[in-house]
Scaffold this active site. Structure first.
Site, PDB file in Angstrom:
ATOM      1  N   TYR A  34       1.252  -1.179   0.242  1.00  0.00           N
ATOM      2  CA  TYR A  34      -0.222  -0.544   0.323  1.00  0.00           C
ATOM      3  C   TYR A  34       0.827   1.562   0.083  1.00  0.00           C
ATOM      4  O   TYR A  34       1.988   1.225   0.460  1.00  0.00           O
ATOM      5  CB  TYR A  34      -1.096  -0.094   1.216  1.00  0.00           C
ATOM      6  CG  TYR A  34      -0.244   0.959   2.372  1.00  0.00           C
ATOM      7  CD1 TYR A  34      -0.405   1.606   3.099  1.00  0.00           C
ATOM      8  CD2 TYR A  34       0.407  -1.230   3.111  1.00  0.00           C
ATOM      9  CE1 TYR A  34       0.506   1.318   4.888  1.00  0.00           C
ATOM     10  CE2 TYR A  34       0.907  -1.256   4.795  1.00  0.00           C
ATOM     11  CZ  TYR A  34       1.062   0.500   5.135  1.00  0.00           C
ATOM     12  OH  TYR A  34       1.357   0.984   6.701  1.00  0.00           O
ATOM     13  N   CYS A  35       0.382   2.038  -0.548  1.00  0.00           N
ATOM     14  CA  CYS A  35       0.895   3.614  -0.512  1.00  0.00           C
ATOM     15  C   CYS A  35      -0.092   4.792  -0.680  1.00  0.00           C
ATOM     16  O   CYS A  35      -1.589   4.468  -0.165  1.00  0.00           O
ATOM     17  CB  CYS A  35       1.921   3.586  -1.615  1.00  0.00           C
ATOM     18  SG  CYS A  35       1.217   3.823  -2.469  1.00  0.00           S
ATOM     19  N   THR A  36       0.026   5.990  -0.436  1.00  0.00           N
ATOM     20  CA  THR A  36      -1.577   7.130  -0.519  1.00  0.00           C
ATOM     21  C   THR A  36      -1.670   6.724  -1.657  1.00  0.00           C
ATOM     22  O   THR A  36      -3.399   6.955  -1.224  1.00  0.00           O
ATOM     23  CB  THR A  36       0.046   8.659  -0.632  1.00  0.00           C
ATOM     24  OG1 THR A  36       1.576   8.337   0.066  1.00  0.00           O
ATOM     25  CG2 THR A  36      -1.285   9.900   0.005  1.00  0.00           C
TER      26      THR A  36
END
Length: 610
Positions: free
Chosen positions: A214-216
């Site tokens: 996951y990331c922003t």
């Protein structure tokens, strides 16, 4: 048509984020569209375009952002794009707005939408091979049922479930996914371009596992997941949160398995859930704190750090913060009063004395918010003369930067070019002139690179040049890099850190070499300014291959630079990736221009790093 945008009045402000990997044939046409559309709608922010897609973060009135979305949707290239539109207040903090690029519109054509690696990869990832997309609900379900999943697994198998955070360390410190049933891997990287190296070094921790990433907002996972899968057998099961943390918090406003706040790269700074718990802590006193609005930074690497209100108040005359990574790797906090009373000690070696005798810093380096720039002079110059020539530049940058000057390590002979009359005379010139024609006394001259026939200077008087000076002699000066590199390492160890390096003429050639991936680890700095530069020993570099923030300053067609050919400087500039470089061409010869508009453009470049 159904309206999926936030309910907001006409005057409400908002931020829009979206990206799309797609094959773009006509970049200039797309550039013109964004320039016309965003300008007409008064949008500010960043638009990045490349041959393989777009990456956009813009702000403006909600109604204007909705019109922009409709315009973009009319282009079939953007079919299936996830437009993330959020209402928010307008920028209140000018410093944050400027640093995040929310004071103007910036549209650039770049090589990569996000720079995945700062060095050439043996096998570049193909976004088409990215990990399987999981919706926020699916991602949540996997985490929720992780315990049962692991219990049902065959314990004879090494396969497990790991959660990989693809963001930078300062982002993870204020918010992250957390569940007891899933092992979380935090790479603790300063910047996204360090992630590829971390994946390479930790392949065994990933191999054979189901990997949740996951990331922003999702874009960083696209490249990273594809890179993991490119490693082949044992790396097939890679999944990523589609829409990133932002979409997850919209689906689970109480935070779900995400704890803390989501760091964002716009003037909002961070976005939280309804859960008031603060995950971050002050770097100095460890009290609960998670506000990056004050943009406190590490004095060494300039990474954002958390410093609470009380600590900032009591340390208002000092900004000597050292991030946890720099502390981990041996950097120490130096008290400001020690620096103010300390003097810069010269360094000497067995084969050269007074290496730093001409280091023109005036006084010991003091911790301040100014940028510290190491300045490398040209061939047959020295620190003192270069400081004199750049006096106007230093004066006009005094509120932004501190310039530090140092002599190069290769000492040169006192050679002069005889006059035309003397050249035409039948009387042979004396090889050593006790009363040197140029002046009765002269400071020593130095070089960063020398010719293969260079000998260490042992003479005390002037000597007439054996042959006329060749205006293209810089092309033959290719030796001595190892000596200069080792010397600069000592300079940085004793007088650093430096935010950037400025090189003039041959000094620019030396500075450019420091930007190559194979040398970056030797000397740590954040940007380079190359004035009247040219390339030396850079034959392996391809156009746009150097991924490093750079400013190139040289004479244009009318510049009449008699020392360095214009095309040589243009060629050097072309080796740097266009998305992170800036070029200033002038008509003033072999100098660094300090009049408008050139000085304004130099200031604009430097302000990005404050």
């Amino acid at each position: 048509m159904e309206n999926n945008y936030p309910n907001a009045e006409d005057k409400s402000y908002g931020v829009l984020l979206y990206y799309k990997y797609t094959n773009i044939q006509d970049l200039q046409q797309l550039f013109n569209f964004y320039n016309s559309n965003c300008t007409s709608l008064n949008l500010v922010g960043r638009v990045r375009l490349s041959s393989n897609g777009v990456n956009v973060t813009v702000g403006g009135k909600i109604t204007a952002l909705e019109k922009h979305i409709d315009s973009v949707k009319s282009n079939s290239l953007f079919e299936g794009t996830d437009f993330k539109l959020a209402s928010c207040s307008e920028p209140l903090n000018d410093k944050v707005a400027m640093e995040c690029g929310f004071t103007s519109l910036s549209i650039r054509i770049v090589k990569e939408l996000v720079t995945f690696s700062s060095y050439p990869l043996l096998k570049s990832p193909e976004v088409s091979n990215a990990g399987c997309h999981l919706s926020a609900a699916q991602f949540h379900s996997v985490l929720q049922n992780a315990g049962r999943f692991l219990e049902s697994e065959d314990h004879s198998s090494s396969e497990g479930l790991v959660l990989l955070d693809a963001r930078n360390l300062y982002e993870t410190r204020i918010g992250k996914f957390d569940t007891l049933d899933v092992k979380t891997l935090d790479p603790e990287i300063r910047q996204y371009s360090d992630l590829a190296s971390w994946i390479d070094e930790n392949s065994e921790r990933l191999k054979g596992n189901k990997i949740l990433m996951y990331c922003t907002g999702g874009i960083r996972c696209e490249m990273a997941s594809a890179y993991i899968k490119s490693k082949g057998a044992g790396f097939e099961n890679v999944f990523q949160l589609y829409g990133g943390i932002q979409r997850y918090l919209e689906q689970f406003p109480d935070g779900g398995f995400f704890k803390g706040k989501n760091f964002v790269f716009d003037h909002r700074v961070s976005v939280g859930s309804m859960d008031p718990k603060v995950l971050g802590s002050c770097l100095l006193c460890s009290s609960a704190f998670d506000d990056y609005s004050f943009r406190s930074r590490c004095m060494y690497c300039r990474m954002l750090v958390l410093v609470c209100d009380s600590c900032r108040f009591f340390q208002k005359h000092s900004s000597s913060y050292v991030c946890e990574l720099c502390q981990k790797y041996g950097k120490n906090v130096v008290e400001s009063h020690e620096l103010e009373s300390a003097e810069l000690e010269p360094v000497s070696t067995s084969n050269q004395t007074g290496l730093f005798a001409s280091m023109s810093v005036g006084s010991a380096p003091k911790i301040s918010r100014k940028l510290r720039i190491l300045c490398l002079h040209g061939f047959r110059q020295n620190a003192s003369s270069f400081k004199g020539r750049t006096g106007s530049l230093a004066k006009k940058l005094k509120n932004l930067a501190e310039l530090v000057f140092v002599d190069a390590p290769h000492e040169l002979s006192f050679i002069y070019q005889p006059s035309q009359l003397e050249q035409n005379s039948n009387i042979p010139p004396s090889p050593i002139l006790q009363a040197p024609p140029p002046s009765k006394s002269c400071n020593k001259k130095y070089a960063w690179l020398v010719s293969h026939s260079h000998d260490k200077n042992t003479e005390t008087g002037w000597r007439i040049a054996d042959i006329p000076f060749d205006p293209l002699q810089y092309q033959q000066q290719t030796e001595g890099l190892d000596v200069s590199l080792a010397y600069l390492e000592k300079v940085v160890a004793q007088s650093g850190p430096f935010d950037g390096v400025l090189g003039f003429s041959q000094g620019a050639a030396m500075a450019a070499l420091l930007c190559q991936d194979k040398l970056k680890s030797k000397i740590d700095f954040r940007f380079v300014i190359l004035c009247s530069g040219f390339s030396v020993n850079m034959g392996e570099c391809q156009q746009g291959s150097i991924m490093f923030p750079s400013l190139h300053i040289f004479g244009n067609d009318l510049g009449k630079d008699r020392q360095i050919e214009r095309d040589a400087s243009r060629h050097l500039a072309s080796l740097f990736e266009g998305g992170c470089s800036m070029v200033i061409e002038h008509e003033l010869g072999h100098i660094i221009p300090t009049r408008s508009p050139y000085i304004d453009e130099i200031k604009e470049f430097l302000q990005r790093f404050l």
